[in-house]
Design an enzyme around this catalytic site. Sequence first.
Site, PDB file in Angstrom:
ATOM      1  N   GLY A  31      29.308  70.167   9.779  1.00 43.88           N
ATOM      2  CA  GLY A  31      30.270  69.072   9.605  1.00 43.88           C
ATOM      3  C   GLY A  31      29.586  67.761   9.269  1.00 43.88           C
ATOM      4  O   GLY A  31      28.456  67.747   8.780  1.00 43.88           O
ATOM      5  N   ALA A  32      30.289  66.640   9.537  1.00 39.53           N
ATOM      6  CA  ALA A  32      29.845  65.312   9.087  1.00 39.53           C
ATOM      7  C   ALA A  32      29.501  65.417   7.600  1.00 39.53           C
ATOM      8  O   ALA A  32      28.406  65.058   7.156  1.00 39.53           O
ATOM      9  CB  ALA A  32      28.664  64.801   9.914  1.00 39.53           C
ATOM     10  N   HIS A  34      29.132  65.312   3.551  1.00 37.46           N
ATOM     11  CA  HIS A  34      28.858  64.273   2.549  1.00 37.46           C
ATOM     12  C   HIS A  34      28.742  64.974   1.197  1.00 37.46           C
ATOM     13  O   HIS A  34      28.914  66.212   1.113  1.00 37.46           O
ATOM     14  CB  HIS A  34      27.590  63.507   2.915  1.00 37.46           C
ATOM     15  CG  HIS A  34      26.430  64.387   3.251  1.00 37.46           C
ATOM     16  ND1 HIS A  34      25.803  65.183   2.328  1.00 37.46           N
ATOM     17  CD2 HIS A  34      25.823  64.654   4.440  1.00 37.46           C
ATOM     18  CE1 HIS A  34      24.832  65.860   2.904  1.00 37.46           C
ATOM     19  NE2 HIS A  34      24.827  65.583   4.190  1.00 37.46           N
ATOM     20  N   HIS A  37      26.907  68.312   0.823  1.00 38.47           N
ATOM     21  CA  HIS A  37      27.652  69.533   1.168  1.00 38.47           C
ATOM     22  C   HIS A  37      28.649  69.885   0.062  1.00 38.47           C
ATOM     23  O   HIS A  37      28.824  71.040  -0.292  1.00 38.47           O
ATOM     24  CB  HIS A  37      28.452  69.331   2.464  1.00 38.47           C
ATOM     25  CG  HIS A  37      27.625  69.082   3.675  1.00 38.47           C
ATOM     26  ND1 HIS A  37      27.580  67.856   4.306  1.00 38.47           N
ATOM     27  CD2 HIS A  37      26.815  69.907   4.384  1.00 38.47           C
ATOM     28  CE1 HIS A  37      26.783  67.939   5.349  1.00 38.47           C
ATOM     29  NE2 HIS A  37      26.298  69.160   5.423  1.00 38.47           N
ATOM     30  N   GLN A 149      18.492  72.458  -0.404  1.00 40.37           N
ATOM     31  CA  GLN A 149      17.034  72.470  -0.433  1.00 40.37           C
ATOM     32  C   GLN A 149      16.430  71.324   0.380  1.00 40.37           C
ATOM     33  O   GLN A 149      15.240  71.319   0.662  1.00 40.37           O
ATOM     34  CB  GLN A 149      16.593  72.365  -1.880  1.00 40.37           C
ATOM     35  CG  GLN A 149      15.222  72.903  -2.117  1.00 40.37           C
ATOM     36  CD  GLN A 149      14.871  72.773  -3.576  1.00 40.37           C
ATOM     37  OE1 GLN A 149      15.419  73.474  -4.429  1.00 40.37           O
ATOM     38  NE2 GLN A 149      13.985  71.865  -3.879  1.00 40.37           N
ATOM     39  N   LYS A 150      17.271  70.380   0.763  1.00 37.27           N
ATOM     40  CA  LYS A 150      16.770  69.294   1.613  1.00 37.27           C
ATOM     41  C   LYS A 150      16.124  69.880   2.876  1.00 37.27           C
ATOM     42  O   LYS A 150      15.127  69.368   3.364  1.00 37.27           O
ATOM     43  CB  LYS A 150      17.903  68.346   2.004  1.00 37.27           C
ATOM     44  CG  LYS A 150      17.407  67.352   3.020  1.00 37.27           C
ATOM     45  CD  LYS A 150      18.394  66.299   3.338  1.00 37.27           C
ATOM     46  CE  LYS A 150      17.863  65.436   4.443  1.00 37.27           C
ATOM     47  NZ  LYS A 150      17.737  66.156   5.705  1.00 37.27           N
ATOM     48  N   ASP A 151      16.721  70.963   3.379  1.00 35.83           N
ATOM     49  CA  ASP A 151      16.141  71.655   4.539  1.00 35.83           C
ATOM     50  C   ASP A 151      15.326  72.832   4.007  1.00 35.83           C
ATOM     51  O   ASP A 151      15.721  73.992   4.152  1.00 35.83           O
ATOM     52  CB  ASP A 151      17.246  72.097   5.496  1.00 35.83           C
ATOM     53  CG  ASP A 151      17.974  70.903   6.079  1.00 35.83           C
ATOM     54  OD1 ASP A 151      17.315  70.014   6.634  1.00 35.83           O
ATOM     55  OD2 ASP A 151      19.209  70.841   5.948  1.00 35.83           O
ATOM     56  N   GLN A 154      14.273  75.496   6.418  1.00 41.45           N
ATOM     57  CA  GLN A 154      15.445  76.263   6.858  1.00 41.45           C
ATOM     58  C   GLN A 154      15.821  77.307   5.799  1.00 41.45           C
ATOM     59  O   GLN A 154      16.216  78.422   6.135  1.00 41.45           O
ATOM     60  CB  GLN A 154      16.613  75.319   7.124  1.00 41.45           C
ATOM     61  CG  GLN A 154      17.920  76.048   7.404  1.00 41.45           C
ATOM     62  CD  GLN A 154      19.009  75.120   7.895  1.00 41.45           C
ATOM     63  OE1 GLN A 154      19.067  74.823   9.068  1.00 41.45           O
ATOM     64  NE2 GLN A 154      19.870  74.670   7.005  1.00 41.45           N
ATOM     65  N   SER A 186      22.309  63.000   4.190  1.00 41.20           N
ATOM     66  CA  SER A 186      22.164  63.750   5.433  1.00 41.20           C
ATOM     67  C   SER A 186      23.187  63.238   6.424  1.00 41.20           C
ATOM     68  O   SER A 186      23.483  62.035   6.439  1.00 41.20           O
ATOM     69  CB  SER A 186      20.752  63.522   6.000  1.00 41.20           C
ATOM     70  OG  SER A 186      20.710  63.901   7.353  1.00 41.20           O
TER      71      SER A 186
HETATM   72  O1  PAF Z   1      21.913  73.025   7.890  1.00 38.99           O
HETATM   73  C1  PAF Z   1      22.807  73.056   8.765  1.00 38.99           C
HETATM   74  O2  PAF Z   1      23.776  72.305   8.754  1.00 38.99           O
HETATM   75  C2  PAF Z   1      22.676  74.048   9.892  1.00 38.99           C
HETATM   76  O3  PAF Z   1      21.358  74.200  10.285  1.00 38.99           O
HETATM   77  C3  PAF Z   1      23.332  75.413   9.607  1.00 38.99           C
HETATM   78  C4  PAF Z   1      22.633  76.162   8.480  1.00 38.99           C
HETATM   79  C5  PAF Z   1      24.796  75.228   9.266  1.00 38.99           C
HETATM   80  C6  PAF Z   1      23.252  76.290  10.862  1.00 38.99           C
HETATM   81  O4  PAF Z   1      23.875  75.676  11.957  1.00 38.99           O
END
Ligand code: PAF
Length: 279
Positions: A31-32, A34, A37, A149-151, A154, A186
Amino acid sequence: MRIYRLSAEMTGFIDNQRKTGQKIGFVPTMGALHQGHISLINESKNDNNLTICSIFVNPTQFNNAADFQKYPITIENDINLLELAGCDILFLPSIEEIYPTQLTKEHYDLGSLETILEGKYRPGHFQGVCLVVDRLLSIIHCDDLYLGQKDYQQCMVIEKLVELKNYDLKMHFCETIRENDGLAMSSRNARLNESERIQATAIYDTFLYIKNNISLESLDGIKKTAQEALTSKGFIVDYVALTNEKLEPLDIWDGKSTIVALVAAYLNEVRLIDNMIIA
Ligand code: PAF
């Protein structure tokens, strides 16, 4: 946009859609929302018949309880943005739906991905990410999965999870969306005050410095200067790293292979991370 709150109903709906040949794209979020997303939603809409977004602030990935408490929650605005973007379905589960008491928590073998960079500074974080994404993927049987790709780390961790658990889906790592002054979008930016918001652009400036100097100086020298520049702008730096695309550290550059620059640094209470593919 349809909103589902119950896992079983969510799965039932998707599986019915898949039986009729609908291709499903999935954008997991906390959520939150921007424009970063929304760019993932747009990518998914281009590739699929149905796009599902999930919003769940996952407690198991916060290694710091205060950070979890302060995570911005803007659900009404999120729903508006998703509707405007033409997202088809929002999955908005409660904590009990994601972590029912009978769920056995798995441990994921992430190898060195878990002990370097974010893994080192946020112990347990990526196990929590895997736990929630594994659970979400077991509820939402998607064809395509979209991550920012910012993360960067991850993305690699979730790629590893998908491989470990044999999920049959295609992963899309989507370009980082930046504000006009270069700050990566972010959800955490909402926690910056006015002067911190101005200071925060120093991260992008640092990447530009690295890009412009990568073939002129030693990698160690560049990292040192970059770290000093961030410190002088008021950051407490966790790391400035230069790695190959698999996140393995580089000491020298051969002048042609990929270099990823990654930064994690605090402005007072707010920890920002960003990366840029430099070469
Ligand atoms: O990147 C995020 O917002 C979170 O790490 C994710 C992938 C939704 C998992 O909670």
